[in-house]
Design a protein around this motif. Structure first.
Motif, short mmCIF file in Angstrom:
data_model
loop_
_atom_site.label_atom_id
_atom_site.label_comp_id
_atom_site.label_asym_id
_atom_site.label_seq_id
_atom_site.Cartn_x
_atom_site.Cartn_y
_atom_site.Cartn_z
N GLU A 1 0.83 -1.21 0.00
CA GLU A 1 0.00 0.00 0.00
C GLU A 1 0.86 1.26 0.00
OE1 GLU A 1 -3.93 -1.66 2.40
OE2 GLU A 1 -2.13 -1.06 3.52
N ALA A 2 1.96 1.21 0.75
CA ALA A 2 2.88 2.35 0.78
C ALA A 2 3.48 2.58 -0.61
CB ALA A 2 3.98 2.11 1.80
N PHE A 3 3.86 1.50 -1.27
CA PHE A 3 4.40 1.62 -2.62
C PHE A 3 3.35 2.17 -3.58
CE2 PHE A 3 7.84 -1.91 -2.12
CZ PHE A 3 8.57 -1.06 -1.30
N SER A 4 2.10 1.78 -3.39
CA SER A 4 1.02 2.31 -4.22
C SER A 4 0.87 3.82 -4.03
CB SER A 4 -0.30 1.61 -3.88
OG SER A 4 -1.37 2.14 -4.62
N LEU A 5 1.00 4.27 -2.77
CA LEU A 5 0.91 5.71 -2.49
C LEU A 5 2.08 6.45 -3.14
CD1 LEU A 5 -0.40 8.09 -1.11
CD2 LEU A 5 0.80 7.46 1.01
N ILE A 6 3.27 5.89 -3.04
CA ILE A 6 4.45 6.51 -3.67
C ILE A 6 4.23 6.62 -5.18
CG2 ILE A 6 6.89 6.15 -4.22
CD1 ILE A 6 7.18 4.90 -1.42
N SER A 7 3.67 5.58 -5.77
CA SER A 7 3.42 5.59 -7.21
C SER A 7 2.37 6.64 -7.59
CB SER A 7 2.95 4.21 -7.67
OG SER A 7 3.96 3.24 -7.46
N LYS A 8 1.40 6.85 -6.71
CA LYS A 8 0.39 7.88 -6.97
C LYS A 8 1.02 9.28 -6.95
CE LYS A 8 -3.80 5.52 -5.37
NZ LYS A 8 -4.72 5.90 -6.48
N TYR A 9 2.02 9.48 -6.10
CA TYR A 9 2.70 10.77 -6.05
C TYR A 9 3.44 11.06 -7.35
CZ TYR A 9 1.97 11.13 -0.97
OH TYR A 9 1.43 11.23 0.28
N ASP A 10 3.86 10.02 -8.03
CA ASP A 10 4.68 10.19 -9.23
C ASP A 10 4.23 9.20 -10.30
OD1 ASP A 10 6.83 10.92 -10.97
OD2 ASP A 10 8.00 9.24 -10.19
N PRO A 11 3.07 9.46 -10.95
CA PRO A 11 2.51 8.51 -11.92
C PRO A 11 3.46 8.16 -13.06
CG PRO A 11 0.91 10.21 -11.37
CD PRO A 11 2.23 10.64 -10.78
N LYS A 12 4.31 9.09 -13.47
CA LYS A 12 5.23 8.80 -14.58
C LYS A 12 6.34 7.84 -14.17
CE LYS A 12 4.59 13.03 -17.29
NZ LYS A 12 5.27 14.20 -17.90
N GLY A 13 6.62 7.78 -12.88
CA GLY A 13 7.59 6.82 -12.39
C GLY A 13 9.03 7.28 -12.38
N ASP A 14 9.30 8.54 -12.73
CA ASP A 14 10.68 9.02 -12.78
C ASP A 14 11.35 8.92 -11.41
OD1 ASP A 14 10.23 9.63 -15.41
OD2 ASP A 14 9.82 11.75 -15.04
N VAL A 15 10.62 9.22 -10.37
CA VAL A 15 11.15 9.16 -9.00
C VAL A 15 10.66 7.92 -8.28
CG1 VAL A 15 11.19 10.33 -6.75
CG2 VAL A 15 11.30 11.68 -8.87
N SER A 16 9.38 7.62 -8.41
CA SER A 16 8.76 6.56 -7.61
C SER A 16 9.38 5.19 -7.86
CB SER A 16 7.26 6.52 -7.86
OG SER A 16 6.97 6.31 -9.24
N LYS A 17 9.65 4.86 -9.11
CA LYS A 17 10.21 3.53 -9.40
C LYS A 17 11.59 3.36 -8.79
CE LYS A 17 7.65 2.71 -13.70
NZ LYS A 17 7.76 2.51 -15.17
N LYS A 18 12.40 4.42 -8.86
CA LYS A 18 13.74 4.35 -8.27
C LYS A 18 13.67 4.26 -6.75
CE LYS A 18 15.93 7.01 -12.00
NZ LYS A 18 16.66 8.27 -12.34
N LEU A 19 12.74 5.01 -6.16
CA LEU A 19 12.59 4.99 -4.70
C LEU A 19 12.14 3.61 -4.23
CD1 LEU A 19 12.43 6.20 -1.90
CD2 LEU A 19 10.21 7.20 -2.52
N ILE A 20 11.16 3.05 -4.88
CA ILE A 20 10.65 1.72 -4.49
C ILE A 20 11.75 0.68 -4.64
CG2 ILE A 20 9.04 -0.11 -5.13
CD1 ILE A 20 7.05 2.17 -5.85
N SER A 21 12.48 0.76 -5.74
CA SER A 21 13.59 -0.19 -5.95
C SER A 21 14.64 -0.04 -4.86
CB SER A 21 14.22 0.06 -7.33
OG SER A 21 15.33 -0.78 -7.55
#
Length: 310
Positions: free
Chosen positions: A237-257
Motif C-alpha cells: 500500500e505504501a508503494f502504491s501511495l508513492i506511485s500515486k505521487y509520481d505517476p510517470k515513475g521518474d522518481v517513484s520507481k527508483k525509490l521503491i527499488s
C-alpha cells in the motif's frame, strides 16, 4: 503529472450536486416539517442559497487534499487516496474505500489514532461517500475552527437559519455529522467544545456521528461510541501511495527499488504511516539517497518538511 486544483475550482465543480441534494432532500420539507422556521419567502431563499453554498464549499474542500509531497498545491483526493482499513475493538474491520458505509453497523463512530495515520483524509473520504449516495447531507466540521458558542447554533447558521430552537430544526434535516480533529482544538477551548459536542449528541435522536482524534483521556466522554483505530499501511500500500505521487515513475520507481534493496529492515516499518511515506518521497525527490537509519531520517527531515508546510 498530477493535476493541481484550487478550492474555488473544486467548489464550482461541486455546486451542481449541491443544488441537486438541496432540491431532493431539503426543499421538500420546507413546506412540511420546517415551514414554521421561515417567516417569509426571503427566509426560504436564504435557506436555499446558504445551504447550496455550504454543501458545495465543503464538498470542494473534501474533494481536495494538501500533502507534504506537494506543499501549497492541492491535489484531488481521488488521485491520491489509498483505502484505509479501520479496526474496531471487537476486531471488526471496515475498508474505507469509495463504497464504504462507516455507519452501516454503528451510528456513533470514533476513530482515534496517532498523528499522520490519515484520520482527516479518511473523514473526507467518508464525506464524499455520503454525498455520492445522495441519501443524507453530511456536515463536515474541523473542530479547531469552532467558536465558543452553542454547537447547534453554529451548524444552523451554516444553512442560513437563525432560530431560537436550533436543535429542533436540525432534528428535521437528513444530516450526518463528521467532526474532525478533536485533538487539534486549542487547550483553552477544549473542555467547552467537548461539553458542547456531548450535549449536541444527547439532544439529537439516534444521530449518525463520526469523531476523529488522537487517543486522549477526554475521549471517555464519548463512552457510547464504537471505537476504531487505523490499520498501518502494508508495504504494498505504501508503494502504491508513492506511485500515486509520481505517476510517470521518474522518481517513484527508483525509490521503491531502493527501498527493496535497503539493508535497514526498519525502513519498511517506517512505511506504515502515510505521513512518513510522504516525507520519504519528499526526501528522496530532494536528494536521491535512501536513508539507511529510520531514526536519523526522522530527525533530519521531519522538521524540515513540516516547516515548509507552515
Amino acid at each position: 503529472m498530477l493535476e493541481t486544483i484550487t478550492l474555488d475550482s473544486a467548489v464550482k465543480l461541486s455546486t451542481p450536486l449541491a443544488k441537486k441534494l438541496f432540491n431532493a432532500k431539503l426543499k421538500p420539507i420546507i413546506t412540511d416539517k420546517i415551514s414554521e422556521y421561515f417567516k417569509s419567502k426571503a427566509d426560504n431563499k436564504t435557506f436555499e442559497k446558504e445551504s447550496v453554498k455550504y454543501i458545495a464549499r465543503v464538498s470542494g474542500l473534501c474533494s481536495t487534499m494538501n500533502t507534504i509531497a506537494f506543499p501549497n498545491t492541492p491535489k484531488k483526493l481521488e488521485d491520491l487516496y489509498i483505502p484505509l482499513k479501520i479496526i474496531g475493538e471487537n476486531d471488526n474491520e471496515i475498508v474505507i474505500n469509495n463504497q464504504a458505509d462507516i455507519f452501516k453497523s454503528n451510528n456513533k463512530v470514533l476513530v482515534n489514532d496517532t498523528a499522520g495515520m490519515g484520520k482527516s483524509t479518511l473523514s473526507k473520504r467518508v464525506f464524499l461517500n455520503i454525498i455520492e449516495k445522495e441519501e443524507y447531507i453530511p456536515v463536515f466540521i474541523e473542530l479547531r475552527q469552532l467558536a465558543r458558542k452553542p454547537l447547534a447554533r453554529q451548524i444552523t447558521s451554516k444553512f442560513g437559519v437563525d432560530t431560537k430552537n436550533p436543535i429542533n430544526f436540525l432534528k428535521e434535516l437528513p444530516l450526518v455529522y463528521l467532526f474532525d480533529g478533536l485533538d487539534e482544538v486549542d487547550v483553552e477551548n477544549k473542555d467547552y467544545i467537548i461539553k458542547e459536542i456531548r450535549k449536541f449528541i444527547d439532544d439529537l435522536v439516534e444521530p449518525k456521528i463520526l469523531i476523529t482524534s488522537r487517543l486522549e483521556s477526554y475521549l471517555s466522554e464519548f463512552y457510547d461510541f464504537t471505537r476504531f483505530t487505523i490499520n498501518p499501511l502494508k508495504v504494498k500500500e505504501a508503494f502504491s501511495l508513492i506511485s500515486k505521487y509520481d505517476p510517470k515513475g521518474d522518481v517513484s520507481k527508483k525509490l521503491i527499488s531502493g527501498i527493496n534493496r535497503s539493508r535497514d529492515r526498519g525502513l519498511k516499518d517506517f512505511l506504515s504511516t502515510p505521513l512518513y511515506v510522504s516525507l520519504l518521497f519528499c526526501a528522496y525527490r530532494h536528494k536521491t539517497v535512501i536513508p539507511q537509519k529510520k531514526h536519523l531520517f526522522i530527525l533530519k527531515y521531519t522538521k524540515h518538511f513540516l516547516n515548509r508546510m507552515i
